[in-house]
Enzyme design. Structure first.
Site, short mmCIF file in Angstrom:
data_model
loop_
_atom_site.label_atom_id
_atom_site.label_comp_id
_atom_site.label_asym_id
_atom_site.label_seq_id
_atom_site.Cartn_x
_atom_site.Cartn_y
_atom_site.Cartn_z
N GLU A 134 0.86 -1.30 0.00
CA GLU A 134 0.04 -0.03 -0.01
C GLU A 134 0.92 1.32 0.09
O GLU A 134 0.46 2.25 -0.47
CB GLU A 134 -0.80 -0.17 1.20
CG GLU A 134 -1.99 -0.93 1.18
CD GLU A 134 -1.65 -2.49 1.73
OE1 GLU A 134 -2.53 -3.32 1.78
OE2 GLU A 134 -0.42 -2.70 2.19
N HIS A 142 2.46 -9.09 1.97
CA HIS A 142 1.16 -8.32 1.30
C HIS A 142 0.10 -9.27 1.06
O HIS A 142 0.34 -10.19 0.37
CB HIS A 142 1.38 -7.29 0.47
CG HIS A 142 0.23 -6.63 -0.46
ND1 HIS A 142 -0.62 -5.84 0.39
CD2 HIS A 142 -0.34 -6.89 -1.32
CE1 HIS A 142 -1.48 -5.49 -0.13
NE2 HIS A 142 -1.64 -6.01 -1.24
N HIS A 164 2.51 1.21 5.20
CA HIS A 164 1.46 2.23 5.02
C HIS A 164 1.00 2.66 6.73
O HIS A 164 1.72 2.04 7.69
CB HIS A 164 0.17 1.79 4.68
CG HIS A 164 -0.01 0.42 5.27
ND1 HIS A 164 -0.94 0.21 6.50
CD2 HIS A 164 -0.06 -0.86 4.90
CE1 HIS A 164 -0.94 -0.98 6.74
NE2 HIS A 164 -0.62 -1.82 5.72
N HIS A 219 -4.50 0.81 7.59
CA HIS A 219 -5.11 -0.42 8.60
C HIS A 219 -4.09 -0.90 9.26
O HIS A 219 -2.88 -0.48 9.01
CB HIS A 219 -5.47 -1.50 7.48
CG HIS A 219 -4.90 -2.04 6.57
ND1 HIS A 219 -4.13 -1.59 5.38
CD2 HIS A 219 -4.03 -3.38 6.73
CE1 HIS A 219 -3.19 -2.33 4.87
NE2 HIS A 219 -3.30 -3.47 5.73
N GLU A 240 1.81 -1.34 11.46
CA GLU A 240 2.41 -2.51 11.47
C GLU A 240 3.67 -2.44 11.59
O GLU A 240 4.31 -3.43 12.13
CB GLU A 240 2.08 -2.90 9.81
CG GLU A 240 0.57 -3.42 9.94
CD GLU A 240 -0.04 -3.84 8.56
OE1 GLU A 240 -1.24 -4.17 8.18
OE2 GLU A 240 0.87 -3.79 7.52
#
Length: 274
Positions: free
Chosen positions: A10, A60, A104, A116, A135
């Protein structure tokens, strides 16, 4: 010199929509090529500074997004949907440095593009020692366990800021600036690769002075859930303490155990949906 690369998608320059980064999306093949270019730029920059061995962990979605023979530096390629250590599978103490490519912002961020945190259906926010963690911040627990510094992150400006909270002095290649969760102003792909290459080279050149991840122990990982169903499931896992209708914590002296327990929560919550 060994470099570990955890690659998301992302954070790639130009990516602003799920259709661009989900297998089966109409634009997915094109954007995986852009992602590969950014990973290769990081490898090339590290090679310029003397790095000789690379492992790319495809982290991913279904974790099978790259063409192995397209990776620079004869990099090893770790792929596949189920990995016990998820985004940090394959890391151990034999590595000298960690790169986080195309990362991201967190679900709790303000408008980071495609933000997210691991599993957006379940998690509204995650914190580490009270600090909002994306993350990158969660994955820093694994880096702390093996004492391997995270020295490069690429993505938008929010991602760089969130990662720096846990990785002081980290080099950041900001390849886009988010306008909203589904829009961003990005560098031209060639310019993004140039920036990543330069920052990767500088990160490896500065490795002797690189700081370890800033995670104080004992550490507490806090989770805010989107519904009580997820929270109830998580509380059945040993080491997870429910602290409210929609909240739970994981506390311990071992950052690797905290991470592994969190990943167990992720996998169990995914099972409720999938």
């Amino acid at each position: 010199m060994k470099v570990y690369i955890s690659s998301d998608m992302e954070g790639t320059a130009g990516v602003v929509d799920w259709d661009q980064c989900v297998i089966g999306g109409s634009q997915y093949p094109y954007y995986t090529e852009l992602l590969t270019g950014e990973i290769n730029a990081a490898i090339e920059g590290a090679m310029q500074a003397g790095a000789t061995e690379f492992l790319v962990n495809d982290a991913h979605s279904k974790m099978a997004n790259l063409k192995p023979d397209a990776l620079a530096g004869r990099a090893g390629y770790l792929s596949g949907r189920y990995k016990p250590m998820y985004m940090m599978q394959g890391l151990d103490a034999s590595f000298d440095a960690i790169f986080l490519v195309s990362y991201h912002g967190s679900m709790g961020s303000r408008g980071s593009v495609l933000s997210h945190t691991y599993f957006p259906t379940a998690f509204a926010e995650v914190t580490v020692n009270g600090v909002v963690a994306g993350e990158a911040g969660i994955n820093a627990l694994v880096a702390a366990a093996y004492q391997v510094p995270i020295v490069l992150v690429t993505g938008d400006a929010t991602t760089a800021e969130e990662t720096e909270r846990f990785c002081p002095g980290i080099r950041a290649a900001v390849v886009k600036r988010s306008v909203s969760r589904f829009s961003a102003e990005a560098l031209h792909p060639a310019a993004a690769r140039d920036l990543i290459r330069d920052q990767a080279r500088s990160a490896i050149e500065g490795l002797p002075a690189a700081a370890q991840t800033a995670v104080s122990l004992p550490a507490t990982l806090g989770i805010s859930f989107r519904s009580s169903d997820y929270c109830e499931l998580a509380a059945r896992i040993a080491g997870v303490e429910r602290t409210g209708d929609l909240s739970a914590t994981i506390t311990g002296e071992d950052p690797l155990w905290i991470y592994q327990t969190f990943i167990t929560v992720v996998l169990l919550c995914r099972g409720l949906v999938e």
